[in-house]
Scaffold this active site. Sequence first.
Site, short mmCIF file in Angstrom:
data_model
loop_
_atom_site.label_atom_id
_atom_site.label_comp_id
_atom_site.label_asym_id
_atom_site.label_seq_id
_atom_site.Cartn_x
_atom_site.Cartn_y
_atom_site.Cartn_z
N ARG A 85 9.43 4.65 -5.90
CA ARG A 85 8.94 4.87 -4.53
C ARG A 85 7.80 3.88 -4.20
O ARG A 85 6.89 3.68 -4.99
CB ARG A 85 8.43 6.31 -4.39
N VAL A 86 7.88 3.29 -3.03
CA VAL A 86 6.79 2.44 -2.55
C VAL A 86 6.32 3.02 -1.23
O VAL A 86 7.13 3.42 -0.39
CB VAL A 86 7.29 0.98 -2.35
N GLY A 87 5.01 3.09 -1.06
CA GLY A 87 4.45 3.68 0.17
C GLY A 87 4.18 2.65 1.24
O GLY A 87 4.71 1.53 1.21
N ASP A 88 3.33 3.02 2.17
CA ASP A 88 3.04 2.17 3.33
C ASP A 88 2.01 1.08 3.03
O ASP A 88 1.99 0.04 3.70
CB ASP A 88 2.50 3.02 4.47
N THR A 117 -6.02 6.87 -1.31
CA THR A 117 -5.94 5.41 -1.16
C THR A 117 -7.26 4.82 -0.70
O THR A 117 -8.03 5.49 -0.02
CB THR A 117 -4.85 5.13 -0.10
N THR A 176 -4.32 5.41 5.48
CA THR A 176 -4.21 6.33 4.34
C THR A 176 -3.55 7.61 4.81
O THR A 176 -3.86 8.10 5.90
CB THR A 176 -5.58 6.66 3.72
N GLY A 177 -2.66 8.12 4.00
CA GLY A 177 -1.97 9.35 4.40
C GLY A 177 -0.56 9.35 3.87
O GLY A 177 -0.25 8.64 2.91
N GLY A 205 2.59 8.19 3.39
CA GLY A 205 3.07 6.84 3.61
C GLY A 205 4.41 6.71 4.29
O GLY A 205 4.63 5.79 5.07
#
Length: 340
Positions: A234-237, A206, A257-258, A260
């Site tokens: 899927r949606v991340g952070d 990211t 970043t990481g 999520g």
Amino acid sequence: MKLYFVLIITVCTVFFSKAQQRQFTLVIHGGAGTILKSNMSAEKEAAYRAALEKSLKAGYKILENGGKAIDAVEAAIMVLEDDPHFNAGKGAVFTNEGKNEMDAAIMDGNTLKAGAVASVTTIKNPITAARAIMDRSEHVLMVGKGAEKFAALQGCTIVDPTYFFTKERWEDLLKAKHEDSLKQNKLLYQPSLLKQPDNHDYKYGTVGAVALDSYGNLAAGTSTGGMTNKKYGRVGDSPIIGAGTYANNATCAISGTGWGEYFIRLVMAKSISDRMELAGMSLQDAANEMIMKKLPALGGDGGLIGIDKKGNIAMPFCTEGMYRGYIKSNGEMQIEIYKE
Ligand code: ASP
């Protein structure tokens, strides 16, 4: 009357030149993960460094000319979205179904206004769509086809989904799927393996930026393809305000970043802001506590960049490395990849 006029002009000139003299800083990241010097060729490292430098300089140019933090953040992120080395825009990772579905968010610490997109597949620079939502809609987060329709109407560049393809990311997907199938087979015989964490490290990348401008305003932005082999929808952070992205002039601006899911569960970025606002912690201490303690304690990993209203920077990560860098108003620039 004439004297009065001259006085006003003088006061204004002094005021504006003081504002111009105030310091500004831009910090960027290009993702955290298993980034070992032993796995990196000199050419590849040079390409990463060149892209990070280009991004820093794009943002610096704006801040140097008296531009706003929010504009610098957007410009810095666009450079990284256009570069295939990073998991955002061109070079985004692939979903389980072999698609590129991107998330992005931007936030203005001065107004607490924010905009975000999730699961978009045709917007060349998702950060520009997030910005358009922030500036020109009554919403904060738009997803999928609706977000794409809005972005097109707002003049964001729309591309064919094949634009985002890179061979390296495709191979990452094949690797992830292979690891998944091995795990599924093993689970049939050894359910205890369920408790072992996956190696998610190579799936990150990211990009993000945070800035303090010469008017004392903070801004943050993040853009991503998410995580390799992520499942349908899927949606991340990154596009979740307060998780992967947050900015507040009273405290700090953060881009994460990481892994999520853990950033969402920890409400990562806002938790750092709260620690500063409510417990009086410094940015560095608050960021360290969240990234070096809370995140691994839950089983996650990653890193973040942060800046506070005084221009203090924090760039903690609990992975092997994180592409990161900053540039200050005096031109001092630093780019790092590995652990010290
Ligand atoms: N945080 C991103 C996500 O989970 C992945 C990354 O940082 O590369 O979507």
